[in-house]
Design an enzyme around this catalytic site. Sequence first.
Site, PDB file in Angstrom:
ATOM      1  N   LYS A  20      -2.852   8.612   2.835  1.00 15.43           N
ATOM      2  CA  LYS A  20      -4.063   8.487   3.669  1.00 15.43           C
ATOM      3  C   LYS A  20      -3.811   9.044   5.076  1.00 15.43           C
ATOM      4  O   LYS A  20      -4.720   9.610   5.685  1.00 15.43           O
ATOM      5  CB  LYS A  20      -4.512   7.021   3.759  1.00 15.43           C
ATOM      6  CG  LYS A  20      -5.088   6.468   2.455  1.00 15.43           C
ATOM      7  CD  LYS A  20      -6.259   7.264   1.931  1.00 15.43           C
ATOM      8  CE  LYS A  20      -6.948   6.569   0.774  1.00 15.43           C
ATOM      9  NZ  LYS A  20      -7.898   7.459   0.074  1.00 15.43           N
TER      10      LYS A  20
ATOM     11  N   TYR B 245       0.848  -1.204   0.000  1.00 19.75           N
ATOM     12  CA  TYR B 245       0.000   0.000   0.000  1.00 19.75           C
ATOM     13  C   TYR B 245       0.888   1.260   0.000  1.00 19.75           C
ATOM     14  O   TYR B 245       0.506   2.308  -0.523  1.00 19.75           O
ATOM     15  CB  TYR B 245      -0.953  -0.027   1.199  1.00 19.75           C
ATOM     16  CG  TYR B 245      -2.141   0.889   1.038  1.00 19.75           C
ATOM     17  CD1 TYR B 245      -3.071   0.683   0.032  1.00 19.75           C
ATOM     18  CD2 TYR B 245      -2.340   1.974   1.896  1.00 19.75           C
ATOM     19  CE1 TYR B 245      -4.161   1.527  -0.122  1.00 19.75           C
ATOM     20  CE2 TYR B 245      -3.426   2.816   1.748  1.00 19.75           C
ATOM     21  CZ  TYR B 245      -4.336   2.589   0.740  1.00 19.75           C
ATOM     22  OH  TYR B 245      -5.414   3.431   0.594  1.00 19.75           O
TER      23      TYR B 245
HETATM   24  P1  NAD Z   1     -12.341   4.157  -7.921  1.00 12.77           P
HETATM   25  O1  NAD Z   1     -11.217   3.937  -8.882  1.00 12.77           O
HETATM   26  O2  NAD Z   1     -13.668   3.664  -8.310  1.00 12.77           O
HETATM   27  O3  NAD Z   1     -12.449   5.693  -7.519  1.00 12.77           O
HETATM   28  C1  NAD Z   1     -11.336   6.548  -7.492  1.00 12.77           C
HETATM   29  C2  NAD Z   1     -11.778   7.836  -8.132  1.00 12.77           C
HETATM   30  O4  NAD Z   1     -10.761   8.826  -8.068  1.00 12.77           O
HETATM   31  C3  NAD Z   1     -12.106   7.637  -9.625  1.00 12.77           C
HETATM   32  O5  NAD Z   1     -13.435   8.045  -9.877  1.00 12.77           O
HETATM   33  C4  NAD Z   1     -11.130   8.579 -10.312  1.00 12.77           C
HETATM   34  O6  NAD Z   1     -11.653   9.182 -11.480  1.00 12.77           O
HETATM   35  C5  NAD Z   1     -10.914   9.629  -9.217  1.00 12.77           C
HETATM   36  N1  NAD Z   1      -9.761  10.469  -9.512  1.00 12.77           N
HETATM   37  C6  NAD Z   1      -8.467  10.072  -9.664  1.00 12.77           C
HETATM   38  N2  NAD Z   1      -7.729  11.153 -10.012  1.00 12.77           N
HETATM   39  C7  NAD Z   1      -8.576  12.221 -10.043  1.00 12.77           C
HETATM   40  C8  NAD Z   1      -8.409  13.587 -10.349  1.00 12.77           C
HETATM   41  N3  NAD Z   1      -7.215  14.110 -10.691  1.00 12.77           N
HETATM   42  N4  NAD Z   1      -9.496  14.415 -10.303  1.00 12.77           N
HETATM   43  C9  NAD Z   1     -10.716  13.923  -9.960  1.00 12.77           C
HETATM   44  N5  NAD Z   1     -10.927  12.619  -9.677  1.00 12.77           N
HETATM   45  C10 NAD Z   1      -9.862  11.786  -9.728  1.00 12.77           C
HETATM   46  O7  NAD Z   1     -11.848   3.453  -6.565  1.00 12.77           O
HETATM   47  P2  NAD Z   1     -12.468   3.453  -5.088  1.00 12.77           P
HETATM   48  O8  NAD Z   1     -11.868   2.294  -4.433  1.00 12.77           O
HETATM   49  O9  NAD Z   1     -13.936   3.602  -5.142  1.00 12.77           O
HETATM   50  O10 NAD Z   1     -11.814   4.741  -4.436  1.00 12.77           O
HETATM   51  C11 NAD Z   1     -12.575   5.772  -3.810  1.00 12.77           C
HETATM   52  C12 NAD Z   1     -11.906   6.202  -2.513  1.00 12.77           C
HETATM   53  O11 NAD Z   1     -12.018   5.150  -1.559  1.00 12.77           O
HETATM   54  C13 NAD Z   1     -10.418   6.492  -2.642  1.00 12.77           C
HETATM   55  O12 NAD Z   1     -10.094   7.573  -1.787  1.00 12.77           O
HETATM   56  C14 NAD Z   1      -9.791   5.214  -2.117  1.00 12.77           C
HETATM   57  O13 NAD Z   1      -8.475   5.388  -1.678  1.00 12.77           O
HETATM   58  C15 NAD Z   1     -10.742   4.937  -0.993  1.00 12.77           C
HETATM   59  N6  NAD Z   1     -10.681   3.585  -0.426  1.00 12.77           N
HETATM   60  C16 NAD Z   1     -10.762   2.501  -1.229  1.00 12.77           C
HETATM   61  C17 NAD Z   1     -10.700   1.221  -0.687  1.00 12.77           C
HETATM   62  C18 NAD Z   1     -10.781   0.000  -1.554  1.00 12.77           C
HETATM   63  O14 NAD Z   1     -10.371  -1.068  -1.097  1.00 12.77           O
HETATM   64  N7  NAD Z   1     -11.312   0.086  -2.750  1.00 12.77           N
HETATM   65  C19 NAD Z   1     -10.562   1.074   0.711  1.00 12.77           C
HETATM   66  C20 NAD Z   1     -10.488   2.199   1.514  1.00 12.77           C
HETATM   67  C21 NAD Z   1     -10.546   3.468   0.936  1.00 12.77           C
END
Ligand code: NAD
Length: 258
Positions: free
Chosen positions: A165, A158
């Site tokens: 984060k 990670y």
């Molecule tokens: P995802 O890929 O579906 O979403 C990530 C989003 O970030 C995408 O829509 C992408 O377009 C956007 N993004 C990236 N660069 C960008 C920019 N320059 N301007 C605007 N938007 C931008 O993946 P996800 O897992 O749904 O991620 C959403 C959040 O949840 C993130 O912060 C991620 O770190 C967090 N998260 C994810 C997990 C997991 O296991 N999937 C766990 C904990 C936290």
Amino acid sequence: MTLLNNKTIVIMGVANKRSIGWGVALAAARQGANLIFTYRSDRAGEQIQKLLQDSLPDSEAQVIHCDVTDDASVESAFAEIGQSVDHIDGLVHSIAHANVEDLQGEFVATSREGFLLAQNISAYSLVAVSRAARPLFKQGGSIVAMSYLGAERAIENYNVMGVAKASLESTVRYLAADLGKDQVRVNAISAGPIRTLAAKGVRGFNDVLHAVEEKAPLRRNVDAEEVGDVTSFFLSDLSRGITGEVMHVDAGFHIVGM
Ligand code: NAD
């Protein structure tokens, strides 16, 4: 249930139906929220329109371009939102990005460029969007960001995103301290691992899912709508006494030792 009746919520970061942001959208819509979406890539914009047609056909949600690395784009997105609604009540930041090569191997190998990219998109962006959204929170409101356990513990692969984060969670506290006087609350959810586009970039992600299944008190993983339900709580008046908090929605995995 109508926890979010008459509330206008901006959701940033839906890329497709697997996105945590989309789970939030479904949960918030169930609670009666009016939704506004922002997207970065044209493909994401098209996906959101399709998801709305298929799953929320009665929604009249606006879908607006916003690249969080570009201050002008952030300003213009919130200016556009301000032209169509009198005020907003909530903002969900569900955005993160890092180079794939920085999500594997040793953290010590992280380049300056890769480190700053992850911080820019995944942490600083919360500052930029909170500032741009602030004038629209005319009746107070709630901002929610998405974090992960890698902020607190060194989790294999990670790496750079864990540091981003940690920065995001601290950003939540400093923003909460500033915006509280406007009755704007700022909180984060530390979500368990969920198979999304962003998660695909992390090497060994399946092993992480398996570890949670085996060791979490609930012996299972969480899904995006469970994260969405807790996000709805943070967006609603039920959580009116909470700000600067990071809440784990991870089937309890974070409490477990070896
Ligand atoms: P995802 O890929 O579906 O979403 C990530 C989003 O970030 C995408 O829509 C992408 O377009 C956007 N993004 C990236 N660069 C960008 C920019 N320059 N301007 C605007 N938007 C931008 O993946 P996800 O897992 O749904 O991620 C959403 C959040 O949840 C993130 O912060 C991620 O770190 C967090 N998260 C994810 C997990 C997991 O296991 N999937 C766990 C904990 C936290």
